[in-house]
Design an enzyme around this catalytic site. Structure first.
Site, PDB file in Angstrom:
ATOM      1  N   SER A  31      37.082  39.177  31.760  1.00  0.00           N
ATOM      2  CA  SER A  31      37.059  40.435  31.021  1.00  0.00           C
ATOM      3  C   SER A  31      35.724  41.128  31.158  1.00  0.00           C
ATOM      4  O   SER A  31      35.149  41.584  30.368  1.00  0.00           O
ATOM      5  CB  SER A  31      37.285  40.060  29.325  1.00  0.00           C
ATOM      6  OG  SER A  31      38.604  39.450  29.517  1.00  0.00           O
ATOM      7  N   GLU A  69      45.522  31.073  37.350  1.00  0.00           N
ATOM      8  CA  GLU A  69      46.734  31.477  37.367  1.00  0.00           C
ATOM      9  C   GLU A  69      47.526  30.594  38.269  1.00  0.00           C
ATOM     10  O   GLU A  69      48.738  30.263  38.165  1.00  0.00           O
ATOM     11  CB  GLU A  69      46.894  32.964  37.741  1.00  0.00           C
ATOM     12  CG  GLU A  69      46.622  33.580  36.173  1.00  0.00           C
ATOM     13  CD  GLU A  69      45.931  35.295  36.322  1.00  0.00           C
ATOM     14  OE1 GLU A  69      46.315  35.747  37.336  1.00  0.00           O
ATOM     15  OE2 GLU A  69      45.434  35.661  35.319  1.00  0.00           O
ATOM     16  N   GLY A 122      41.637  38.177  30.913  1.00  0.00           N
ATOM     17  CA  GLY A 122      42.839  39.065  30.719  1.00  0.00           C
ATOM     18  C   GLY A 122      42.950  39.122  29.055  1.00  0.00           C
ATOM     19  O   GLY A 122      43.916  39.433  28.685  1.00  0.00           O
ATOM     20  N   GLU A 170      35.217  31.064  35.910  1.00  0.00           N
ATOM     21  CA  GLU A 170      36.121  31.955  35.228  1.00  0.00           C
ATOM     22  C   GLU A 170      36.732  31.065  33.953  1.00  0.00           C
ATOM     23  O   GLU A 170      37.385  30.357  34.182  1.00  0.00           O
ATOM     24  CB  GLU A 170      37.235  32.407  36.001  1.00  0.00           C
ATOM     25  CG  GLU A 170      36.868  33.339  37.105  1.00  0.00           C
ATOM     26  CD  GLU A 170      37.912  34.293  37.500  1.00  0.00           C
ATOM     27  OE1 GLU A 170      37.838  35.364  37.493  1.00  0.00           O
ATOM     28  OE2 GLU A 170      39.032  33.893  37.883  1.00  0.00           O
ATOM     29  N   ASN A 185      40.033  41.693  41.553  1.00  0.00           N
ATOM     30  CA  ASN A 185      41.285  40.857  41.660  1.00  0.00           C
ATOM     31  C   ASN A 185      42.411  41.541  41.362  1.00  0.00           C
ATOM     32  O   ASN A 185      42.608  41.626  39.972  1.00  0.00           O
ATOM     33  CB  ASN A 185      41.119  39.481  41.089  1.00  0.00           C
ATOM     34  CG  ASN A 185      42.514  38.479  41.087  1.00  0.00           C
ATOM     35  OD1 ASN A 185      43.160  39.065  42.062  1.00  0.00           O
ATOM     36  ND2 ASN A 185      42.628  37.609  40.343  1.00  0.00           N
ATOM     37  N   HIS A 214      42.523  30.121  41.733  1.00  0.00           N
ATOM     38  CA  HIS A 214      42.417  30.864  40.463  1.00  0.00           C
ATOM     39  C   HIS A 214      43.326  30.399  39.327  1.00  0.00           C
ATOM     40  O   HIS A 214      44.128  29.607  39.751  1.00  0.00           O
ATOM     41  CB  HIS A 214      43.214  32.273  40.715  1.00  0.00           C
ATOM     42  CG  HIS A 214      42.956  33.289  39.670  1.00  0.00           C
ATOM     43  ND1 HIS A 214      43.614  33.047  38.520  1.00  0.00           N
ATOM     44  CD2 HIS A 214      41.901  34.337  39.481  1.00  0.00           C
ATOM     45  CE1 HIS A 214      43.252  34.212  37.725  1.00  0.00           C
ATOM     46  NE2 HIS A 214      42.110  35.039  38.276  1.00  0.00           N
ATOM     47  N   LYS A 255      45.650  40.837  41.539  1.00  0.00           N
ATOM     48  CA  LYS A 255      46.986  40.125  41.030  1.00  0.00           C
ATOM     49  C   LYS A 255      48.257  40.695  41.584  1.00  0.00           C
ATOM     50  O   LYS A 255      48.126  41.170  42.853  1.00  0.00           O
ATOM     51  CB  LYS A 255      47.119  40.033  39.666  1.00  0.00           C
ATOM     52  CG  LYS A 255      45.400  39.521  38.798  1.00  0.00           C
ATOM     53  CD  LYS A 255      45.517  39.329  37.528  1.00  0.00           C
ATOM     54  CE  LYS A 255      44.164  38.820  37.078  1.00  0.00           C
ATOM     55  NZ  LYS A 255      44.093  37.887  35.621  1.00  0.00           N
TER      56      LYS A 255
HETATM   57  C1  PEP Z   1      40.515  37.518  36.966  1.00  0.00           C
HETATM   58  O1  PEP Z   1      42.018  37.440  37.150  1.00  0.00           O
HETATM   59  O2  PEP Z   1      39.978  36.561  37.666  1.00  0.00           O
HETATM   60  C2  PEP Z   1      39.985  38.226  35.962  1.00  0.00           C
HETATM   61  C3  PEP Z   1      38.707  37.757  35.563  1.00  0.00           C
HETATM   62  O3  PEP Z   1      40.847  39.102  35.315  1.00  0.00           O
HETATM   63  P1  PEP Z   1      40.097  39.967  33.832  1.00  0.00           P
HETATM   64  O4  PEP Z   1      38.869  40.570  34.175  1.00  0.00           O
HETATM   65  O5  PEP Z   1      41.214  40.697  33.560  1.00  0.00           O
HETATM   66  O6  PEP Z   1      39.892  38.840  32.680  1.00  0.00           O
END
Ligand code: PEP
Length: 248
Positions: free
Chosen positions: A209, A94, A170, A164, A10, A92, A12
């Site tokens: 992460s 966000e 992040g 998630e 992803n 997501h 973003k």
């Molecule tokens: C995400 O944005 O879905 C995500 C898992 O980000 P990160 O791997 O940076 O934690």
């Protein structure tokens, strides 16, 4: 039942057209045996990424549920499909937190994506406070049931669900294998409440992460069929190391 592992990056709000093309060139020549690989690309780079893509599938990061209309700034599933986009991330955290995406909207978006021929990745996950208050299960139950509400039982297995935990996105704070397995198992069981066949076939990803140094442990879990990768998907070497971890 064996399920094909799925690694999705992803990006973003990252990567111009030139940067997206450079990423795809770095992946060129790789054929991915025994794993599905995708990157979720900003709208402006979708067309170029798809043309340069090789074996990597190209997904969008959001869409509107209506086929067309007066929705300034939005893009429909049919528009994505028309340029060869393979799938779309929906819900997501966000988008839920920063842009007000609701479970009600997701009830329309998930089936709209399927009907247009796109693979939806439905994201679900709890905040740190919800976990600490013992509310993880209630939150996941609500998000999975709402997001899948209007998907017919015979198409449930086509949806990919990404667990998630919001506190892990992040932050560098990854879920323990026990936490990821518990949530993955719960998500699968919730799909099973609608269809026993889909319970076996649906792919549940972990996101939060995931990095080259922790991917193998997470990907080995019985209810982790892959990963949704944010930060570590921006550099081809890191991303491909996670792809390799899914097949080793
Ligand atoms: C995400 O944005 O879905 C995500 C898992 O980000 P990160 O791997 O940076 O934690």
């Amino acid at each position: 039942m064996s399920r094909m592992p799925f690694i999705a990056g992803n990006w973003k709000m990252n990567k111009t057209v030139a940067e997206a093309e450079a990423f795809m060139e770095a992946c060129a020549g790789r054929s991915f045996d025994g794993v599905d690989v995708a990157v979720c690309v900003p709208f402006t780079s979708l067309w170029a990424a798809k043309r340069a893509a090789g074996s990597v599938a190209v997904y969008a990061q959001t869409m509107h549920d209506a086929p067309s209309g007066a929705y300034t700034g939005e893009v429909s599933a049919a528009m994505l499909d028309a340029i060869g986009v393979d799938g779309v991330v929906l819900g997501h955290s966000e988008r839920r937190e920063l842009f007000g995406e609701t479970d009600k909207a997701l009830q329309r978006k998930v089936p709209a994506a399927l009907e247009a021929g796109l693979v939806p990745i439905l994201c679900v996950g709890e905040t740190e406070a919800e976990r600490e208050n013992g509310d993880m299960e209630r939150k996941l139950r609500h998000q999975v049931q709402e997001g899948l509400h209007s998907v017919p039982a015979e198409r449930l297995h086509e949806v990919v669900i990404a667990y998630e935990p919001i506190w892990a996105i992040g932050t560098g704070k990854v879920a323990t294998p026990e936490q990821a397995q518990e949530a993955g198992e719960l998500v699968r069981a919730l799909v099973g409440d609608r269809s026993k066949e889909a319970e076996q076939r649906v792919r549940v990803l972990y996101g939060g992460s995931m990095k080259p140094n922790n991917a193998a442990e997470l990907l080995a879990l019985p209810d982790c069929d892959g990963g949704l990768i944010g930060g570590a998907s921006l550099k081809p070497d890191d991303f491909l190391a996670i792809v390799d971890a899914a097949t080793s």
